[in-house]
Design a protein around this motif. Sequence first.
Motif, PDB file in Angstrom:
ATOM      1  N   SER A   1      19.747   7.852 -37.783  1.00  0.00           N
ATOM      2  CA  SER A   1      20.581   7.523 -36.624  1.00  0.00           C
ATOM      3  C   SER A   1      19.955   7.853 -35.277  1.00  0.00           C
ATOM      4  CB  SER A   1      21.915   8.253 -36.723  1.00  0.00           C
ATOM      5  OG  SER A   1      22.615   7.809 -37.847  1.00  0.00           O
TER       6      SER A   1
ATOM      7  N   ILE B   1      34.496   2.263 -29.019  1.00  0.00           N
ATOM      8  CA  ILE B   1      33.082   2.084 -28.705  1.00  0.00           C
ATOM      9  C   ILE B   1      32.829   0.624 -28.358  1.00  0.00           C
ATOM     10  CG2 ILE B   1      30.725   2.267 -29.618  1.00  0.00           C
ATOM     11  CD1 ILE B   1      31.905   4.194 -31.756  1.00  0.00           C
TER      12      ILE B   1
ATOM     13  N   TRP C   1      29.436  -1.593 -27.926  1.00  0.00           N
ATOM     14  CA  TRP C   1      28.009  -1.290 -28.061  1.00  0.00           C
ATOM     15  C   TRP C   1      27.101  -2.502 -28.035  1.00  0.00           C
ATOM     16  CZ3 TRP C   1      27.594   1.435 -33.501  1.00  0.00           C
ATOM     17  CH2 TRP C   1      27.825   0.509 -34.501  1.00  0.00           C
TER      18      TRP C   1
ATOM     19  N   ILE D   1      33.510  10.840 -29.440  1.00  0.00           N
ATOM     20  CA  ILE D   1      32.755  10.171 -30.492  1.00  0.00           C
ATOM     21  C   ILE D   1      31.415  10.873 -30.686  1.00  0.00           C
ATOM     22  CG2 ILE D   1      31.695   7.989 -31.187  1.00  0.00           C
ATOM     23  CD1 ILE D   1      34.640   7.656 -31.002  1.00  0.00           C
TER      24      ILE D   1
ATOM     25  N   GLY E   1      27.704  11.076 -33.212  1.00  0.00           N
ATOM     26  CA  GLY E   1      26.897  10.388 -34.215  1.00  0.00           C
ATOM     27  C   GLY E   1      26.247   9.103 -33.747  1.00  0.00           C
ATOM     28  N   ILE E   2      26.255   8.827 -32.435  1.00  0.00           N
ATOM     29  CA  ILE E   2      25.524   7.668 -31.908  1.00  0.00           C
ATOM     30  C   ILE E   2      24.445   8.188 -30.969  1.00  0.00           C
ATOM     31  CG2 ILE E   2      25.640   5.532 -30.579  1.00  0.00           C
ATOM     32  CD1 ILE E   2      28.462   5.208 -31.343  1.00  0.00           C
TER      33      ILE E   2
ATOM     34  N   HIS F   1      22.503   1.629 -34.703  1.00  0.00           N
ATOM     35  CA  HIS F   1      23.318   2.828 -34.852  1.00  0.00           C
ATOM     36  C   HIS F   1      24.002   2.825 -36.212  1.00  0.00           C
ATOM     37  CE1 HIS F   1      22.521   3.083 -30.603  1.00  0.00           C
ATOM     38  NE2 HIS F   1      22.985   1.860 -30.486  1.00  0.00           N
TER      39      HIS F   1
ATOM     40  N   ILE G   1      28.751   8.043 -37.616  1.00  0.00           N
ATOM     41  CA  ILE G   1      29.665   7.960 -36.470  1.00  0.00           C
ATOM     42  C   ILE G   1      31.028   8.555 -36.832  1.00  0.00           C
ATOM     43  CG2 ILE G   1      30.765   6.399 -34.826  1.00  0.00           C
ATOM     44  CD1 ILE G   1      28.507   4.460 -35.349  1.00  0.00           C
TER      45      ILE G   1
ATOM     46  N   LYS H   1      34.942  10.244 -35.025  1.00  0.00           N
ATOM     47  CA  LYS H   1      35.771  10.561 -33.863  1.00  0.00           C
ATOM     48  C   LYS H   1      36.282  11.980 -34.052  1.00  0.00           C
ATOM     49  CE  LYS H   1      39.659   8.049 -32.465  1.00  0.00           C
ATOM     50  NZ  LYS H   1      40.120   6.792 -31.956  1.00  0.00           N
TER      51      LYS H   1
END
Lengths: 541, 304
Positions: A75, A267, A269, A520, A522-523, A531, A536, A538
């Motif tokens: 990631s 999100i 993106w 958020i 994990g991005i 990604h 990811i 929350k």
Amino acid sequence: MMFQKRVRRFYRRTRFLLGMCGCLLAAGCGHREPPADITIVNGDEPESLDPAIVTAESDMRIVAGLFEGLTRQESVAARPVPGLAERWDISPDGKTYTFHLRPNLAWSTGEPLTAQDVVYSWLRELNPATASDYAGQLYYLKNGEAYNTGKINDPSQVGVHALDPLTVQVELNHPTLFFLDLCAMPLTSVVPRLTIEKYGDQWLNARPLPVSGPYELAYWRLNDRIRLRKNPRYWDAANTRSAIIDFLPVSSPNTALNLYANGQADIVWDKELIPAELVDELLRRPDFHSYPFLGSYFVRFNVTRKPFGDPRVRQALALAVDKEQIVRKILRARGRPTSALVPAGTANYVSPAGLGHDPERARQLLAEAGFPGGKGFPRFEYLFDSGAGGKKLHEEIAIELQQMWHQELGIEMDLRPVETQVFWGMLSRLDFTVARSSWTADYNDANTFLSMFITGDGNNETGWSNARYDELLHQANETVDPAQREKDFQQAESILIHDELPILPLYIYVGVNYFDTNKILGIWENLVDEHPLNTIQKIRP
Amino acid sequence: MYFLRRLLYAVPLLLLISLLAFVLVHLAPGGPFDRERRPASPEIERNIQAKYHLDEPVWKQYGRYLNGIVHGDLGPSLKYRNHSVTDIIAQGLPVSMTLGGIAFCVALAVGVPLGFFTAAQRGRWPDFLGSFLAVLAVCIPSFVLAPALILVVALKLRWLPVALWESPWHMILPSLALGSFFVGQVARILREAMVTAAQSEFVTAARAKGLGETTLLLKHVLRIALLPVISYSGPMLADLLTGSFIVESIFQIPGIGVFLVNSSLNLDYPVIVGLSLLYAVLLISLNLLVDLAYTFLDPRVKYE
């Protein structure tokens, strides 16, 4: 009295009718579903979710959650790490890869997933009947091209074999240094043979749909919503952070921003999904992020048309362009000026110097080519795809170039906007003089940009051919020494952007996404804007 | 008899429409598989063309298409390769029809009273105000009205969602944005028709008989004046039911309107032809319904 009664009856009837309408509406959309853990605005409705068919980056982001290959992208920097294969051996000449699958791999439906499934998936990609756009990425396999183009009909001659249920052996034509990147791309991910053979092109609508990745496809409602549900049989399911992820296929930047502002999406993106007029202002907010991205915007010259066959003319046109100004006036935060084709940051590579902004030298070169002060230079057309939203950019850049070339060189150019499909068709038939163009990386390696301009490549689209360039690229892809490879690539790119200029590089893309980093996790921002979904999560509503 | 004949005529008409649509889309420059990234070899392009029979002559493709229609198959989408045209219509049409149906109700429920009211108050200030509102509704395009509604009702007041299609609450703003133009049209048409009808002889006769003004307007004038509204309703309903590109894209509604426009831009041949046919079928049948409604409302109209 009579009147009152009538009125009352009327109201009763109306109420009844309204009630009926309410019930109908509730019945129509009342099937309550659990809310998603994360809702992502992803871009246009996916053309497909079939790993062999997808071509758009936004589609691939969903597909990568459903189907996994021998490697997968981590990631943070999106580099390839072990996926379905836990390790691999590479032969000293770099041409044979032996992958060892993790033991006990299973489809989401419970059947064991074996080396045979990998071989089937790769051969399906190459099978002419699949009609995959991206099959060319497997031409690095021995006989991959021959099988895909129908020169051989026996798939067992293609360089991918299952040695035993846990071992896949791959034979390549050349040592391909980015091969592990290719093994993480959707096109090489593992797909369910029985389902595909049973349902044909509609196989993604089959339920249950066996998947090899961290997420199952709960449903796919056209232009409405795609829901992914955690696949509990995925080998790394323990590290899948969110149980349900929803994708909204939104193509309008304003709608995307509204959904985000109203809390209906967590999100957004895609760099196309930020309203162009608000870019500068929004990017000052802490929840809007921009970062370098492996994509290049450039201008193509058709060298088969006079006077663009003369490198001096192309150099002159390049030197007359002030890229800084184009970025400052039009792109602002969405781009960075460049004079190279390969974007800065590409793995194991630094581009050589290209041509800067030097109007004096430009006029000199144009005069040498026989057009002093632009005299006698034929009027020509600049082709671009027109449209609303993000496509306005092409027109704005065209106008700026028109202005610069007129002012600095005294040459005249007409704008030629056409529809998107027409545009791609005209490019491929070389039915243009000068055209706008762009390219984004398929994988993090200079080859994805430079191989385009090899003589006869489908994406060359300039009519340009240079024997030395072809040789350098060939040489680079034969060597296993990264330093030598970089040197070869640099020499080749120098021919492209310093000496010959079949293209004029303008700027490098900037990736943009928006989400609240306090909510958020994990991005990570990375060069290929990939990604993986499994990290990811929350942490706050 | 008359209506049966009309139904029979519809068949060659639809054939003609499908042929025209089919030939025209194939004449358009560019192709569905012209794209930014060209495949690595021309063979790949040939494989794709062959898979969708695009390498055959157009008449043969048309024959194949007709054969498909007879078997209830409108072909695959060339852009959305995992979906058939039937699938696209089956998923999108109910949504567009719901939205269009509500907008239609809005148009009539607001437009008819507004038209009646302005006609009844003709020449007085309520008439000017009402007529002004009607003109305003016609003049403000949905791509202005929709963002304005979103800005005020959804983003500022936070009463309703900004987009998507999930609950009855999600339907309110798009129905208003879609219906407002037709509210104005219906009101204007009705007002015009009522003013004309009020000058006809039978109204004078009725008034001479001593009928009250309200009864007169409601029972006699309105009935005749509704006819032009009804003939307008047919195409209006066909228009509304097949969805609106603008409203559907602004509110991110999964209807058919977005496909109607995007398929043309993408040169998605089977989707363009399929949706044109759908629109034609709706238009023909709704016009037929309008003519039927005429026979009930206007005793002067008879079909042989």
